[in-house]
Design a protein around this motif. Structure first.
Motif, PDB file in Angstrom:
ATOM      1  N   PHE A 192       0.711  -1.187   0.231  1.00 56.51           N
ATOM      2  CA  PHE A 192      -0.132  -0.053  -0.211  1.00 56.51           C
ATOM      3  C   PHE A 192       0.754   1.260  -0.020  1.00 56.51           C
ATOM      4  O   PHE A 192       0.590   2.182  -0.700  1.00 56.51           O
ATOM      5  N   PRO A 193       1.922   1.477   0.872  1.00 57.25           N
ATOM      6  CA  PRO A 193       2.543   2.717   0.859  1.00 57.25           C
ATOM      7  C   PRO A 193       3.463   2.923  -0.437  1.00 57.25           C
ATOM      8  O   PRO A 193       3.614   4.123  -0.998  1.00 57.25           O
ATOM      9  N   GLU A 194       3.792   1.724  -0.989  1.00 51.47           N
ATOM     10  CA  GLU A 194       4.504   1.809  -2.221  1.00 51.47           C
ATOM     11  C   GLU A 194       3.499   2.520  -3.345  1.00 51.47           C
ATOM     12  O   GLU A 194       4.070   3.278  -4.372  1.00 51.47           O
ATOM     13  N   LEU A 195       2.431   2.104  -3.558  1.00 52.48           N
ATOM     14  CA  LEU A 195       1.252   2.723  -4.276  1.00 52.48           C
ATOM     15  C   LEU A 195       1.241   4.245  -4.387  1.00 52.48           C
ATOM     16  O   LEU A 195       1.249   4.817  -5.168  1.00 52.48           O
ATOM     17  N   ILE A 196       1.103   4.490  -2.911  1.00 55.98           N
ATOM     18  CA  ILE A 196       0.669   5.871  -2.774  1.00 55.98           C
ATOM     19  C   ILE A 196       2.113   6.837  -2.930  1.00 55.98           C
ATOM     20  O   ILE A 196       1.874   7.811  -3.443  1.00 55.98           O
ATOM     21  N   ARG A 197       3.104   6.250  -2.501  1.00 50.23           N
ATOM     22  CA  ARG A 197       4.326   7.062  -2.768  1.00 50.23           C
ATOM     23  C   ARG A 197       4.545   7.192  -4.448  1.00 50.23           C
ATOM     24  O   ARG A 197       4.980   8.359  -4.802  1.00 50.23           O
ATOM     25  N   ALA A 198       4.295   6.258  -5.029  1.00 48.95           N
ATOM     26  CA  ALA A 198       4.491   6.339  -6.416  1.00 48.95           C
ATOM     27  C   ALA A 198       3.503   7.569  -7.156  1.00 48.95           C
ATOM     28  O   ALA A 198       3.828   8.217  -8.054  1.00 48.95           O
ATOM     29  N   VAL A 199       2.312   7.545  -6.702  1.00 50.14           N
ATOM     30  CA  VAL A 199       1.130   8.390  -7.231  1.00 50.14           C
ATOM     31  C   VAL A 199       1.426   9.703  -6.746  1.00 50.14           C
ATOM     32  O   VAL A 199       1.483  10.762  -7.828  1.00 50.14           O
ATOM     33  N   LEU A 200       1.916  10.029  -5.606  1.00 51.46           N
ATOM     34  CA  LEU A 200       2.377  11.207  -5.257  1.00 51.46           C
ATOM     35  C   LEU A 200       3.593  11.885  -5.696  1.00 51.46           C
ATOM     36  O   LEU A 200       3.671  12.825  -6.183  1.00 51.46           O
ATOM     37  N   ALA A 201       4.678  10.796  -6.109  1.00 49.84           N
ATOM     38  CA  ALA A 201       5.654  11.117  -6.846  1.00 49.84           C
ATOM     39  C   ALA A 201       5.377  11.890  -8.263  1.00 49.84           C
ATOM     40  O   ALA A 201       6.097  12.755  -8.609  1.00 49.84           O
ATOM     41  N   ASP A 203       2.822  13.029  -9.112  1.00 45.65           N
ATOM     42  CA  ASP A 203       2.096  14.451  -8.972  1.00 45.65           C
ATOM     43  C   ASP A 203       3.041  15.573  -8.434  1.00 45.65           C
ATOM     44  O   ASP A 203       2.482  16.664  -8.096  1.00 45.65           O
ATOM     45  N   ASN A 204       4.223  15.202  -8.325  1.00 46.91           N
ATOM     46  CA  ASN A 204       5.234  16.121  -7.680  1.00 46.91           C
ATOM     47  C   ASN A 204       4.590  16.578  -6.290  1.00 46.91           C
ATOM     48  O   ASN A 204       4.923  17.711  -5.928  1.00 46.91           O
ATOM     49  N   ASP A 205       3.993  15.710  -5.378  1.00 46.77           N
ATOM     50  CA  ASP A 205       3.361  15.797  -4.286  1.00 46.77           C
ATOM     51  C   ASP A 205       4.307  15.474  -2.897  1.00 46.77           C
ATOM     52  O   ASP A 205       4.891  14.594  -3.011  1.00 46.77           O
TER      53      ASP A 205
END
Length: 249
Positions: A192-201, A203-205
Motif C-alpha cells: 500500500f505505501p509503495e502505491l501511494i508514494r508512486a502516485v504522489l511522486a 504528481d510532484n506531491d
C-alpha cells in the motif's frame, strides 16, 4: 440484448455502457441523473422493461456506516424485485474482494449484505468482487492525510485499472450467469505505501507516506491477505507502472 447498467454514468459504468454498445447491444445507462433511483425505486420499472441483463454498479452517496448499511440492502431489494417483475434473466453485481474478511468496516459489511441478498433472491446471477481501482489511489491518499503525512496500512493490495474492471464486467454480462462469484484483480500485489508514494511522486506531491499496520482503510486494519484475491481470480492486463505512465501522457 437490452442490458441496463445501474450506475451507468460513473467511472466503471460509463465504460461498460460504451463497451456493450460497441458490441451491438442496447445498453441503458441508469442512474439518479437519468431518473432511475434504486434506493427509492423511482424509474426502475420503466428502465427494466424488456431487459435481458441488469448490471448493478451503484454506490452509496455516503460512506458513513449507517448510510451504506441502509443503501446496499434497500437498493438491492428494490432492484431484484423489479428484475423479477420484468423477467430479467441475469443479475450482475460488482462488489469487493475480501469484504467478508474485514467485518470491522461498515462499508464492507454492507457489501457482504448485498452479496447475501443476491445469493438468496433466486435470480440467476454473477457476483464480481474486484480489488481497489488504481484511479482511487489519489483520493485514498487525501483521506489518509494528517498535516503533511499520509498514513496508510502497511499491507499489500492488488489493485486493478478501471478499464480492466469494465472489460471484465462486460464479458460477464454477455455470458451465462454462473450463480456464483468471479473475482477480478490487478496483475501484481504491491505494498500500500509503495502505491501511494508512486502516485504522489508522479504528481510532484511533497507529502510523506508512512506505512502503519494499525492505519485504517474503510474503518479496518489490513493484513496482506485481507483484500487480496484468491488463486482463481481473473487478472487484469494493466500493470500499475503502465497505468501510471498512461496517466501522465
Amino acid at each position: 440484448m437490452k442490458i441496463v447498467v445501474i450506475g451507468g454514468t460513473g467511472l466503471i459504468g460509463s465504460q461498460v455502457v460504451q463497451n456493450l454498445r460497441q458490441q451491438g447491444h442496447q445498453a441503458v445507462a441508469a442512474s439518479p441523473n437519468t431518473g432511475v433511483n434504486t434506493l427509492t425505486g423511482e424509474g426502475l420499472e420503466a428502465a427494466l422493461a424488456g431487459a435481458h441483463v441488469v448490471i448493478d454498479l451503484a454506490n452509496s452517496p455516503s460512506f458513513e456506516d449507517a448510510a451504506v448499511l441502509e443503501f446496499f440492502p434497500t437498493a438491492g431489494r428494490n432492484l431484484l424485485k423489479a428484475e423479477v417483475n420484468a423477467g430479467v434473466g441475469h443479475h450482475v453485481a460488482l462488489t469487493i474482494v475480501g469484504a467478508d474478511r474485514v467485518p470491522d468496516s461498515g462499508y464492507m459489511r454492507a457489501k457482504v449484505a448485498q452479496e447475501n441478498l443476491i445469493e438468496a433472491a433466486g435470480q440467476p446471477y454473477t457476483i464480481v468482487p474486484s480489488t481497489q481501482f488504481f484511479e482511487f489511489l489519489r483520493a485514498i491518499a487525501d483521506s489518509a492525510t494528517e498535516g503533511g503525512v499520509v498514513r496508510v496500512p502497511a499491507a499489500s493490495l492488488q489493485p486493478i485499472a478501471a478499464a480492466d474492471v469494465a472489460a471484465a464486467v462486460t464479458d460477464v454480462a454477455v455470458s451465462d450467469p454462473v450463480n456464483g462469484i468471479i473475482e477480478i484483480a490487478g496483475p501484481e500485489a504491491i505494498k500500500f505505501p509503495e502505491l501511494i508514494r508512486a502516485v504522489l511522486a508522479a504528481d510532484n506531491d511533497p507529502r510523506t507516506v508512512v506505512g502503519d499496520e494499525h492505519a485504517r482503510y474503510f474503518g479496518t486494519e489490513l493484513t496482506d491477505s485481507s483484500i487480496t484475491p484468491g488463486p482463481d481470480a481473473h487478472l487484469g492486463r494493466t500493470t500499475f507502472a503502465q497505468w501510471l505512465a498512461a496517466s501522465y501522457k
